[in-house]
Design an enzyme around this catalytic site. Sequence first.
Site, mmCIF file in Angstrom:
data_model
loop_
_atom_site.group_PDB
_atom_site.id
_atom_site.type_symbol
_atom_site.label_atom_id
_atom_site.label_comp_id
_atom_site.label_asym_id
_atom_site.label_seq_id
_atom_site.Cartn_x
_atom_site.Cartn_y
_atom_site.Cartn_z
ATOM 1 C CG ASP A 59 -1.990 -1.007 1.193
ATOM 2 O OD1 ASP A 59 -2.351 -1.412 0.075
ATOM 3 O OD2 ASP A 59 -2.489 -1.409 2.268
ATOM 4 C CE1 TYR B 55 5.297 -6.278 3.184
ATOM 5 C CE2 TYR B 55 4.911 -8.648 3.121
ATOM 6 C CZ TYR B 55 4.821 -7.391 2.540
ATOM 7 O OH TYR B 55 4.265 -7.258 1.289
#
Length: 331
Positions: free
Chosen positions: A70, A136
């Site tokens: 995003d 991540y």
Amino acid sequence: MDTSWNTRLLFKAKSRASFCSQDLVGVQKKIDLEDKLKPDPESVQGILEIALKRFQPINCPSVFISSRTDKGVHGLENAAHVDFEHPQGDSPSWPEFMIHGLNRYFCKAHADLRIKNILPVPDTFHSRFNAKSRTYLYRIAVQKSSWSQDFSHEYNIKIPMGEWKRCCMIGDPNFDIDKVKEAASYFVGLKDFLTFTGRGNKLPEGYSTVRRINSLTISPGQPLINSIYDPTNHMYDFWDVVVNAKSFNYRQVRRMVAVLIAVAQNKIEVTEVKNMIEDPSNYGWNPKACTAPPYGLYLLKVEYDPKDLIFSSQSADNINLDMEGNSEIWQ
């Protein structure tokens, strides 16, 4: 795929890139419904395609990126592939030439994007579907209880400027890290993460939200700039949340972190986290857990099976597979 370096450059290229999303709208380009060929200079995918066209290829290069993060999410290392055909590719040094040209364009365009390497790969390779795992990092900084400051509103919190839009800053020192680790243990393994999926009620019919979390660790972190130069760092304890899986649902990592923060602040109980996983539902999300902001999230790496990267028997001799499975063309 047959390739003749002396007459025409024709290959599928895989690139590793780093980007900072402060000035980008995200990875995936926005499609103009009235003009689907309109370029998008504000996304990672869009600006890559614009830059590739400056090499004047025969085909119209379409970039496929492994992880569609995003707006606001940073990428220390992402991967992409593109089919690229050029009439004057006359040496195996083309990947290095492209790296130079692309990074030069990004610099002049003031785009926070940089190509690390480019590697010819087989026609069967797909940067998204061939990925073995993605890792991540989510960075959190919690104010120490020894520092007294007004944390009643986020605008009153003193933060290190080096961490601005780089880390999730928490002004409330009431943060139980032991509860965080206990709650995190429920995420590991094969689970249905429907409750942790953004827009779960808008998923396509038959879409599976089951994912396997290979690992999730919480460990002490570090400020990006040494505390000698920014003493404000001394006011915070930094924590790194690192999670690894083959793939994730939409906003899954940020919602997982949100729940961990809510548990640490005693807004929700650890047992509730267990229930959210064991009884997945579109309506099981506790609004006391606010989705963690995107700027604390970093895509660390995307891993592939080295066998999937071998271009041909001829080029395989020029590929160096290191211990981490990364591949680079020798100079």
